[in-house]
Design an enzyme around this catalytic site. Structure first.
Site, PDB file in Angstrom:
ATOM      1  N   ASP A  81       0.878  -1.166   0.000  1.00 20.10           N
ATOM      2  CA  ASP A  81       0.000   0.000   0.000  1.00 20.10           C
ATOM      3  C   ASP A  81       0.917   1.217   0.000  1.00 20.10           C
ATOM      4  O   ASP A  81       1.900   1.252   0.756  1.00 20.10           O
ATOM      5  CB  ASP A  81      -0.887  -0.011   1.250  1.00 20.10           C
ATOM      6  CG  ASP A  81      -1.988   1.051   1.237  1.00 20.10           C
ATOM      7  OD1 ASP A  81      -1.699   2.189   0.827  1.00 20.10           O
ATOM      8  OD2 ASP A  81      -3.116   0.750   1.667  1.00 20.10           O
ATOM      9  N   LEU A 137       0.508   3.912   1.288  1.00 21.19           N
ATOM     10  CA  LEU A 137       0.460   4.586   2.579  1.00 21.19           C
ATOM     11  C   LEU A 137       1.571   4.076   3.506  1.00 21.19           C
ATOM     12  O   LEU A 137       1.888   4.710   4.503  1.00 21.19           O
ATOM     13  CB  LEU A 137      -0.908   4.363   3.240  1.00 21.19           C
ATOM     14  CG  LEU A 137      -1.309   5.345   4.348  1.00 21.19           C
ATOM     15  CD1 LEU A 137      -1.400   6.758   3.797  1.00 21.19           C
ATOM     16  CD2 LEU A 137      -2.636   4.939   4.963  1.00 21.19           C
ATOM     17  N   SER A 138       2.148   2.947   3.149  1.00 23.09           N
ATOM     18  CA  SER A 138       3.186   2.318   3.969  1.00 23.09           C
ATOM     19  C   SER A 138       4.582   2.671   3.456  1.00 23.09           C
ATOM     20  O   SER A 138       4.948   2.259   2.351  1.00 23.09           O
ATOM     21  CB  SER A 138       3.002   0.791   3.946  1.00 23.09           C
ATOM     22  OG  SER A 138       4.180   0.125   4.336  1.00 23.09           O
ATOM     23  N   PRO A 139       5.380   3.406   4.251  1.00 22.15           N
ATOM     24  CA  PRO A 139       6.739   3.746   3.802  1.00 22.15           C
ATOM     25  C   PRO A 139       7.633   2.519   3.696  1.00 22.15           C
ATOM     26  O   PRO A 139       8.498   2.445   2.819  1.00 22.15           O
ATOM     27  CB  PRO A 139       7.231   4.717   4.879  1.00 22.15           C
ATOM     28  CG  PRO A 139       6.433   4.368   6.104  1.00 22.15           C
ATOM     29  CD  PRO A 139       5.087   3.953   5.594  1.00 22.15           C
ATOM     30  N   SER A 181       6.661  -0.355   2.792  1.00 21.71           N
ATOM     31  CA  SER A 181       6.311  -1.010   1.532  1.00 21.71           C
ATOM     32  C   SER A 181       7.135  -0.432   0.387  1.00 21.71           C
ATOM     33  O   SER A 181       7.537  -1.156  -0.530  1.00 21.71           O
ATOM     34  CB  SER A 181       4.815  -0.828   1.230  1.00 21.71           C
ATOM     35  OG  SER A 181       4.011  -1.652   2.038  1.00 21.71           O
TER      36      SER A 181
END
Length: 226
Positions: free
Chosen positions: A13, A15-17, A19
Protein backbone atom coordinates in the site's frame (compact mmCIF):
# COMPACT_ATOMS: atom_id res chain seq x y z
CA UNK A 1 16.72 -21.24 -22.37
CA UNK A 2 17.48 -20.38 -18.78
CA UNK A 3 15.55 -21.57 -15.74
CA UNK A 4 11.97 -20.45 -15.40
CA UNK A 5 11.54 -17.48 -13.05
CA UNK A 6 10.27 -18.11 -9.57
CA UNK A 7 7.11 -16.20 -8.60
CA UNK A 8 7.26 -13.54 -5.89
CA UNK A 9 4.16 -11.57 -4.91
CA UNK A 10 4.48 -8.23 -3.16
CA UNK A 11 1.38 -7.02 -1.32
CA UNK A 12 1.74 -3.30 -0.68
CA UNK A 13 0.00 0.00 0.00
CA UNK A 14 1.50 3.40 -0.88
CA UNK A 15 0.46 4.59 2.58
CA UNK A 16 3.19 2.32 3.97
CA UNK A 17 6.74 3.75 3.80
CA UNK A 18 8.24 0.34 4.53
CA UNK A 19 6.31 -1.01 1.53
CA UNK A 20 8.16 1.50 -0.64
CA UNK A 21 11.51 0.21 0.60
CA UNK A 22 10.56 -3.42 -0.04
CA UNK A 23 9.16 -2.49 -3.45
CA UNK A 24 12.39 -0.82 -4.57
CA UNK A 25 14.51 -3.75 -3.38
CA UNK A 26 12.43 -6.25 -5.33
CA UNK A 27 12.34 -4.05 -8.43
CA UNK A 28 16.15 -3.84 -8.32
CA UNK A 29 16.65 -7.57 -7.82
CA UNK A 30 13.88 -9.11 -9.95
CA UNK A 31 16.09 -9.56 -13.01
CA UNK A 32 19.24 -10.36 -11.06
CA UNK A 33 17.44 -13.15 -9.21
CA UNK A 34 15.30 -14.18 -12.20
CA UNK A 35 12.00 -13.86 -10.37
CA UNK A 36 8.55 -13.14 -11.75
CA UNK A 37 7.63 -10.19 -9.53
CA UNK A 38 3.88 -9.73 -9.23
CA UNK A 39 2.86 -6.43 -7.64
CA UNK A 40 -0.34 -6.64 -5.60
CA UNK A 41 -1.96 -3.31 -4.65
CA UNK A 42 -3.54 -3.96 -1.25
CA UNK A 43 -5.46 -2.05 1.42
CA UNK A 44 -3.34 -1.76 4.54
CA UNK A 45 -6.43 -0.67 6.47
CA UNK A 46 -8.15 -3.90 5.46
CA UNK A 47 -5.16 -6.00 6.49
CA UNK A 48 -4.95 -4.22 9.85
CA UNK A 49 -8.67 -4.66 10.50
CA UNK A 50 -8.65 -8.35 9.60
CA UNK A 51 -5.64 -9.13 11.80
CA UNK A 52 -6.55 -6.87 14.71
CA UNK A 53 -3.28 -5.01 14.27
CA UNK A 54 -2.87 -1.24 14.66
CA UNK A 55 -0.55 1.29 13.00
CA UNK A 56 2.76 1.37 14.91
CA UNK A 57 2.65 5.17 15.05
CA UNK A 58 -0.32 4.99 17.45
CA UNK A 59 2.18 4.05 20.15
CA UNK A 60 4.10 7.26 20.98
CA UNK A 61 7.46 5.56 21.49
CA UNK A 62 7.13 3.68 18.19
CA UNK A 63 6.13 6.90 16.41
CA UNK A 64 9.23 8.61 17.75
CA UNK A 65 11.38 5.65 16.71
CA UNK A 66 9.84 5.53 13.22
CA UNK A 67 10.81 9.12 12.46
CA UNK A 68 14.51 8.37 12.76
CA UNK A 69 14.19 4.83 11.43
CA UNK A 70 12.60 6.01 8.17
CA UNK A 71 15.30 8.65 7.72
CA UNK A 72 18.15 6.18 8.20
CA UNK A 73 16.55 3.48 6.07
CA UNK A 74 15.98 5.96 3.26
CA UNK A 75 19.68 6.79 3.26
CA UNK A 76 20.70 3.14 3.42
CA UNK A 77 18.27 1.99 0.71
CA UNK A 78 18.91 5.13 -1.39
CA UNK A 79 15.21 5.96 -1.50
CA UNK A 80 14.30 9.67 -1.03
CA UNK A 81 11.89 9.04 1.80
CA UNK A 82 10.91 11.43 4.57
CA UNK A 83 8.05 11.82 6.99
CA UNK A 84 5.11 14.05 5.99
CA UNK A 85 4.83 17.15 8.15
CA UNK A 86 1.29 16.29 9.28
CA UNK A 87 1.99 12.57 9.67
CA UNK A 88 -1.13 11.62 11.60
CA UNK A 89 -3.45 13.40 9.18
CA UNK A 90 -1.85 11.64 6.22
CA UNK A 91 -1.85 8.19 7.81
CA UNK A 92 -4.92 8.10 10.03
CA UNK A 93 -7.34 10.58 8.46
CA UNK A 94 -6.73 10.82 4.71
CA UNK A 95 -5.60 7.26 4.01
CA UNK A 96 -4.98 5.82 0.55
CA UNK A 97 -8.19 4.08 -0.53
CA UNK A 98 -8.67 6.04 -3.77
CA UNK A 99 -4.99 5.70 -4.67
CA UNK A 100 -5.05 1.95 -4.13
CA UNK A 101 -8.25 1.56 -6.17
CA UNK A 102 -6.54 3.54 -8.92
CA UNK A 103 -3.49 1.23 -8.79
CA UNK A 104 -5.88 -1.71 -8.93
CA UNK A 105 -7.30 -0.27 -12.14
CA UNK A 106 -3.80 0.30 -13.51
CA UNK A 107 -2.90 -3.30 -12.71
CA UNK A 108 -5.98 -4.61 -14.50
CA UNK A 109 -5.80 -2.46 -17.62
CA UNK A 110 -2.22 -1.19 -17.93
CA UNK A 111 -0.05 -3.56 -15.84
CA UNK A 112 3.09 -2.36 -17.60
CA UNK A 113 2.57 1.02 -15.87
CA UNK A 114 1.97 -0.30 -12.36
CA UNK A 115 5.57 -0.04 -11.14
CA UNK A 116 6.01 3.56 -12.33
CA UNK A 117 2.62 4.82 -11.11
CA UNK A 118 3.08 3.15 -7.71
CA UNK A 119 6.50 4.76 -7.35
CA UNK A 120 5.18 8.19 -8.26
CA UNK A 121 2.41 7.96 -5.64
CA UNK A 122 5.03 7.06 -3.03
CA UNK A 123 7.16 9.96 -4.23
CA UNK A 124 4.23 12.32 -3.72
CA UNK A 125 3.28 11.31 -0.20
CA UNK A 126 6.61 10.07 1.21
CA UNK A 127 9.14 12.31 -0.52
CA UNK A 128 7.46 15.58 -1.51
CA UNK A 129 4.70 15.63 1.16
CA UNK A 130 2.00 16.00 -1.49
CA UNK A 131 -1.59 14.81 -1.53
CA UNK A 132 -2.61 11.39 -2.93
CA UNK A 133 -6.30 11.47 -2.04
CA UNK A 134 -7.82 14.02 -4.45
CA UNK A 135 -8.58 13.00 -8.06
CA UNK A 136 -6.30 15.72 -9.47
CA UNK A 137 -3.44 14.49 -7.28
CA UNK A 138 -3.82 10.92 -8.51
CA UNK A 139 -4.09 12.17 -12.08
CA UNK A 140 -0.91 14.22 -11.69
CA UNK A 141 0.95 11.18 -10.35
CA UNK A 142 -0.19 9.02 -13.27
CA UNK A 143 0.81 11.65 -15.82
CA UNK A 144 4.22 12.16 -14.21
CA UNK A 145 4.71 8.39 -14.35
CA UNK A 146 4.15 8.48 -18.11
CA UNK A 147 0.45 7.78 -18.58
CA UNK A 148 -1.53 9.86 -21.04
CA UNK A 149 -4.03 12.31 -19.58
CA UNK A 150 -6.85 10.54 -21.40
CA UNK A 151 -5.76 7.11 -20.20
CA UNK A 152 -5.36 8.25 -16.61
CA UNK A 153 -8.75 9.99 -16.59
CA UNK A 154 -10.41 6.87 -17.96
CA UNK A 155 -8.98 4.80 -15.11
CA UNK A 156 -9.83 7.45 -12.54
CA UNK A 157 -13.47 7.26 -13.57
CA UNK A 158 -13.46 3.55 -12.75
CA UNK A 159 -12.16 3.66 -9.16
CA UNK A 160 -15.69 3.96 -7.73
CA UNK A 161 -16.99 0.98 -9.70
CA UNK A 162 -17.82 -2.30 -8.02
CA UNK A 163 -15.19 -4.01 -10.19
CA UNK A 164 -12.30 -2.01 -8.72
CA UNK A 165 -13.70 -2.05 -5.20
CA UNK A 166 -14.14 -5.82 -5.33
CA UNK A 167 -10.73 -6.45 -6.90
CA UNK A 168 -8.93 -4.45 -4.20
CA UNK A 169 -10.96 -6.28 -1.58
CA UNK A 170 -10.09 -9.65 -3.14
CA UNK A 171 -6.37 -8.85 -3.23
CA UNK A 172 -6.50 -7.71 0.39
CA UNK A 173 -8.32 -10.90 1.38
CA UNK A 174 -5.69 -12.95 -0.48
CA UNK A 175 -2.96 -11.27 1.60
CA UNK A 176 -4.93 -12.02 4.75
CA UNK A 177 -5.31 -15.68 3.78
CA UNK A 178 -1.53 -15.89 3.51
CA UNK A 179 -1.35 -14.56 7.06
CA UNK A 180 -0.61 -10.88 6.51
CA UNK A 181 -0.89 -8.64 9.56
CA UNK A 182 0.81 -5.61 8.02
CA UNK A 183 2.55 -4.48 4.84
CA UNK A 184 4.74 -5.02 2.92
CA UNK A 185 4.03 -8.74 2.77
CA UNK A 186 6.07 -10.84 0.35
CA UNK A 187 4.98 -14.30 -0.75
CA UNK A 188 7.49 -16.48 -2.59
CA UNK A 189 6.35 -19.56 -4.52
CA UNK A 190 9.34 -21.87 -4.88
CA UNK A 191 9.48 -25.54 -5.83
CA UNK A 192 5.89 -26.17 -4.80
CA UNK A 193 6.32 -24.40 -1.46
CA UNK A 194 5.01 -21.04 -0.32
CA UNK A 195 7.07 -18.77 1.94
CA UNK A 196 5.67 -15.66 3.62
CA UNK A 197 7.91 -12.76 4.64
CA UNK A 198 6.84 -9.59 6.46
CA UNK A 199 8.57 -6.24 6.22
CA UNK A 200 11.22 -4.62 4.06
CA UNK A 201 14.08 -6.11 6.07
CA UNK A 202 13.56 -9.74 5.05
CA UNK A 203 14.97 -9.52 1.53
CA UNK A 204 18.24 -11.14 2.60
CA UNK A 205 16.17 -14.09 3.80
CA UNK A 206 14.35 -14.11 0.45
CA UNK A 207 17.73 -14.36 -1.28
CA UNK A 208 18.54 -17.34 0.92
CA UNK A 209 15.26 -19.05 0.00
CA UNK A 210 15.93 -18.40 -3.68
CA UNK A 211 19.49 -19.66 -3.42
CA UNK A 212 20.70 -16.29 -4.67
CA UNK A 213 23.29 -13.79 -3.52
CA UNK A 214 22.30 -10.80 -1.41
CA UNK A 215 24.38 -7.75 -2.38
CA UNK A 216 22.78 -5.19 -0.12
CA UNK A 217 19.87 -2.85 -0.85
CA UNK A 218 21.60 -1.41 -3.92
CA UNK A 219 23.14 -4.22 -5.99
CA UNK A 220 26.14 -3.11 -8.08
CA UNK A 221 24.42 -3.74 -11.41
CA UNK A 222 21.57 -1.35 -10.64
CA UNK A 223 21.39 2.43 -10.56
CA UNK A 224 19.27 3.39 -7.56
CA UNK A 225 18.78 7.05 -8.36
CA UNK A 226 15.06 7.92 -8.23
Amino acid sequence: MGPLPRTVELFYDVLSPYSWLGFEILCRYKNIWNVDLQLRPTSIAGVMKNSGNKPPALLPLKAKYMTNDIKLLGQHFQVPIQMPKDFFSVILEKGSLSAMRFLTAVNLEHPEMLEKVSRELWMRVWSRDEDITEPQSILAAAEKAGMSTEGARALLEKISTSQMKNQLKETTEAACRYGAFGLPFTVAHLDGQTHMLFGSDRMELLAHLLGEKWMGPVPPAVSARL
